[in-house]
Design an enzyme around this catalytic site. Structure first.
Site, PDB file in Angstrom:
ATOM      1  N   HIS A  56       0.992  -1.401  -0.008  1.00 13.27           N
ATOM      2  CA  HIS A  56       0.101   0.083   0.063  1.00 13.27           C
ATOM      3  C   HIS A  56       0.763   1.308   0.023  1.00 13.27           C
ATOM      4  O   HIS A  56       2.276   1.334  -0.082  1.00 13.27           O
ATOM      5  CB  HIS A  56      -0.981   0.097   1.265  1.00 13.27           C
ATOM      6  CG  HIS A  56      -0.560  -0.046   2.708  1.00 13.27           C
ATOM      7  ND1 HIS A  56       0.257  -0.721   3.191  1.00 13.27           N
ATOM      8  CD2 HIS A  56      -0.362   1.057   3.504  1.00 13.27           C
ATOM      9  CE1 HIS A  56       0.876  -0.454   4.353  1.00 13.27           C
ATOM     10  NE2 HIS A  56       0.268   0.635   4.519  1.00 13.27           N
ATOM     11  N   HIS A  58       1.454   3.910   1.909  1.00 12.11           N
ATOM     12  CA  HIS A  58       1.887   4.809   3.085  1.00 12.11           C
ATOM     13  C   HIS A  58       3.359   5.073   2.983  1.00 12.11           C
ATOM     14  O   HIS A  58       4.079   3.925   2.527  1.00 12.11           O
ATOM     15  CB  HIS A  58       1.461   4.181   4.518  1.00 12.11           C
ATOM     16  CG  HIS A  58       0.006   4.542   4.755  1.00 12.11           C
ATOM     17  ND1 HIS A  58      -0.642   3.564   5.586  1.00 12.11           N
ATOM     18  CD2 HIS A  58      -0.973   5.408   4.377  1.00 12.11           C
ATOM     19  CE1 HIS A  58      -1.958   4.079   5.844  1.00 12.11           C
ATOM     20  NE2 HIS A  58      -1.947   5.177   4.988  1.00 12.11           N
ATOM     21  N   ASP A  60       5.926   4.879   4.889  1.00  7.57           N
ATOM     22  CA  ASP A  60       6.475   3.746   5.466  1.00  7.57           C
ATOM     23  C   ASP A  60       6.818   2.582   5.018  1.00  7.57           C
ATOM     24  O   ASP A  60       7.285   1.822   5.563  1.00  7.57           O
ATOM     25  CB  ASP A  60       6.327   3.854   6.970  1.00  7.57           C
ATOM     26  CG  ASP A  60       4.826   3.341   7.331  1.00  7.57           C
ATOM     27  OD1 ASP A  60       4.027   3.514   6.538  1.00  7.57           O
ATOM     28  OD2 ASP A  60       4.516   2.809   8.257  1.00  7.57           O
ATOM     29  N   HIS A  61       5.973   2.273   3.800  1.00 11.98           N
ATOM     30  CA  HIS A  61       5.985   1.156   3.039  1.00 11.98           C
ATOM     31  C   HIS A  61       6.723   1.570   1.607  1.00 11.98           C
ATOM     32  O   HIS A  61       7.185   0.516   0.871  1.00 11.98           O
ATOM     33  CB  HIS A  61       4.686   0.636   2.838  1.00 11.98           C
ATOM     34  CG  HIS A  61       4.348   0.000   4.198  1.00 11.98           C
ATOM     35  ND1 HIS A  61       4.141  -1.215   4.415  1.00 11.98           N
ATOM     36  CD2 HIS A  61       3.685   0.801   5.320  1.00 11.98           C
ATOM     37  CE1 HIS A  61       3.795  -1.356   5.761  1.00 11.98           C
ATOM     38  NE2 HIS A  61       3.379  -0.174   6.452  1.00 11.98           N
ATOM     39  N   HIS A 114      -7.492  -0.328   5.716  1.00  8.94           N
ATOM     40  CA  HIS A 114      -6.589   0.737   6.089  1.00  8.94           C
ATOM     41  C   HIS A 114      -6.125   1.504   5.087  1.00  8.94           C
ATOM     42  O   HIS A 114      -5.976   2.812   5.447  1.00  8.94           O
ATOM     43  CB  HIS A 114      -5.190  -0.388   6.415  1.00  8.94           C
ATOM     44  CG  HIS A 114      -3.996   0.342   6.793  1.00  8.94           C
ATOM     45  ND1 HIS A 114      -3.926   1.014   8.003  1.00  8.94           N
ATOM     46  CD2 HIS A 114      -2.777   0.586   6.263  1.00  8.94           C
ATOM     47  CE1 HIS A 114      -2.612   1.714   8.030  1.00  8.94           C
ATOM     48  NE2 HIS A 114      -2.019   1.321   7.003  1.00  8.94           N
ATOM     49  N   ASP A 133      -0.148  -3.735   6.080  1.00  6.95           N
ATOM     50  CA  ASP A 133      -0.894  -3.054   7.424  1.00  6.95           C
ATOM     51  C   ASP A 133      -2.191  -3.812   7.495  1.00  6.95           C
ATOM     52  O   ASP A 133      -3.198  -2.878   7.887  1.00  6.95           O
ATOM     53  CB  ASP A 133      -0.749  -1.752   7.336  1.00  6.95           C
ATOM     54  CG  ASP A 133       0.783  -1.250   7.605  1.00  6.95           C
ATOM     55  OD1 ASP A 133       1.630  -2.130   7.948  1.00  6.95           O
ATOM     56  OD2 ASP A 133       0.885   0.129   7.696  1.00  6.95           O
ATOM     57  N   HIS A 171       4.519  -4.359  10.707  1.00  6.67           N
ATOM     58  CA  HIS A 171       4.961  -3.692  11.847  1.00  6.67           C
ATOM     59  C   HIS A 171       5.097  -4.772  13.183  1.00  6.67           C
ATOM     60  O   HIS A 171       4.420  -5.843  13.298  1.00  6.67           O
ATOM     61  CB  HIS A 171       4.018  -2.763  12.306  1.00  6.67           C
ATOM     62  CG  HIS A 171       3.943  -1.569  11.292  1.00  6.67           C
ATOM     63  ND1 HIS A 171       4.590  -0.652  11.505  1.00  6.67           N
ATOM     64  CD2 HIS A 171       3.218  -1.276  10.198  1.00  6.67           C
ATOM     65  CE1 HIS A 171       4.354   0.486  10.565  1.00  6.67           C
ATOM     66  NE2 HIS A 171       3.500   0.100   9.875  1.00  6.67           N
TER      67      HIS A 171
HETATM   68 ZN   LIG Z   1      -0.074   1.614   6.447  1.00 10.02          ZN
END
Ligand SMILES: [Zn+2]
Length: 257
Positions: A56, A58, A60-61, A114, A133, A171
């Site tokens: 996805h 985001h 942090d990915h 999410h 996530d 995570h």
């Molecule tokens: Zn995420």
């Protein structure tokens, strides 16, 4: 077709993963939180990256993609519905697509919630799920872009995967998730036992990922919104599972371990 998986801690609590198939010299990265630890892991193993798979959009990915591709200009697979937010994406995927990763095959499953376009990668022959996530060990992602009931439907789809599936999530949230899980499923002996194991692992700085679908089905309250004990524990006996799930999500957001 046997593979190896390496989990790479990134940033404060993210995980990237490397999936390696020696015979074909295939090495796929799943999610790119941070280039440096990923490049170090590749160097240490002596593996050449061949694919990047993104769950996805985001930051942090995806924020490591550009730097990694300077060294390994490989194709980037990701969700079609979020393609405009994923730098360097070249293979756009959605529900029921098959991602070809060298000789390996991943079934792509849409799991909105999410984010609206979140996808997960299931390698049926290797019994591996890269869940991003959407599904965490003893938890699930926050439904930011779709309502909680949509995320519940996504989790129902994942619940159908074989119990021997190993789940690699995005995570290390497991200890906090476990404490919450016990609060909404206090009589679940297997869950209480799992909390102890997680406390031991985290005290030693060890990862709690991957987990097995079988243990998630038995202990993850977010897969158990239709379980009578969970429903009773939060005062929603015989409740509609989607409504119970929504309540669990709200309780988690305000839970103070
Ligand atoms: Zn995420």
């Amino acid at each position: 077709m046997s593979v190896e998986v390496r989990l790479i801690p990134c940033l404060s609590d993210n995980y990237a993963a490397l999936l390696h198939h020696a015979e074909s010299k295939t090495t796929a990265l799943i999610d790119a939180p941070d280039a440096a630890p990923i490049l170090r892991a590749l160097d240490k193993e002596g593996w050449n990256l061949t694919h990047i798979l993104i769950t996805h959009h985001h930051p942090d990915h995806v924020q490591g993609i550009a730097e990694i591709r300077k060294k390994f200009p490989v194709p980037v697979y990701g969700p079609r519905a979020e393609a405009d937010k994923i730098p360097g994406i070249s293979v756009k995927l959605g529900h029921h697509d098959v991602a070809e990763v060298g000789p390996l095959r991943a079934n792509v499953i849409d799991t909105p919630g999410h984010t609206a376009g979140h996808i997960v990668y299931h390698f049926p022959k290797q019994a591996l799920l890269f869940s991003g996530d959407t599904l965490f060990a003893l938890g699930c992602g926050r439904p930011f872009e779709r309502p909680a009931e949509v995320l519940w439907q996504s989790l129902l789809t994942l619940r159908e995967l074989p119990p021997e599936t190993q789940i690699y999530c995005g995570h290390e949230y497991t200890l906090a998730n476990a404490k919450f899980s016990v609060s909404v499923d206090p009589k679940n002996g297997q869950l209480r036992e799992r909390l102890k194991q997680i406390e031991t692992k985290r005290a030693k700085g060890e990862p709690t990922v991957p987990s097995l679908m079988e243990e998630e089905l038995a202990t993850n309250p977010f897969l158990r919104a239709d379980n009578p004990a969970v429903q009773a524990a939060i005062g929603m006996k015989d409740g509609d599972p989607a409504a119970v799930f929504t309540k669990l999500r709200e309780l988690k957001n305000t839970f103070k371990g």
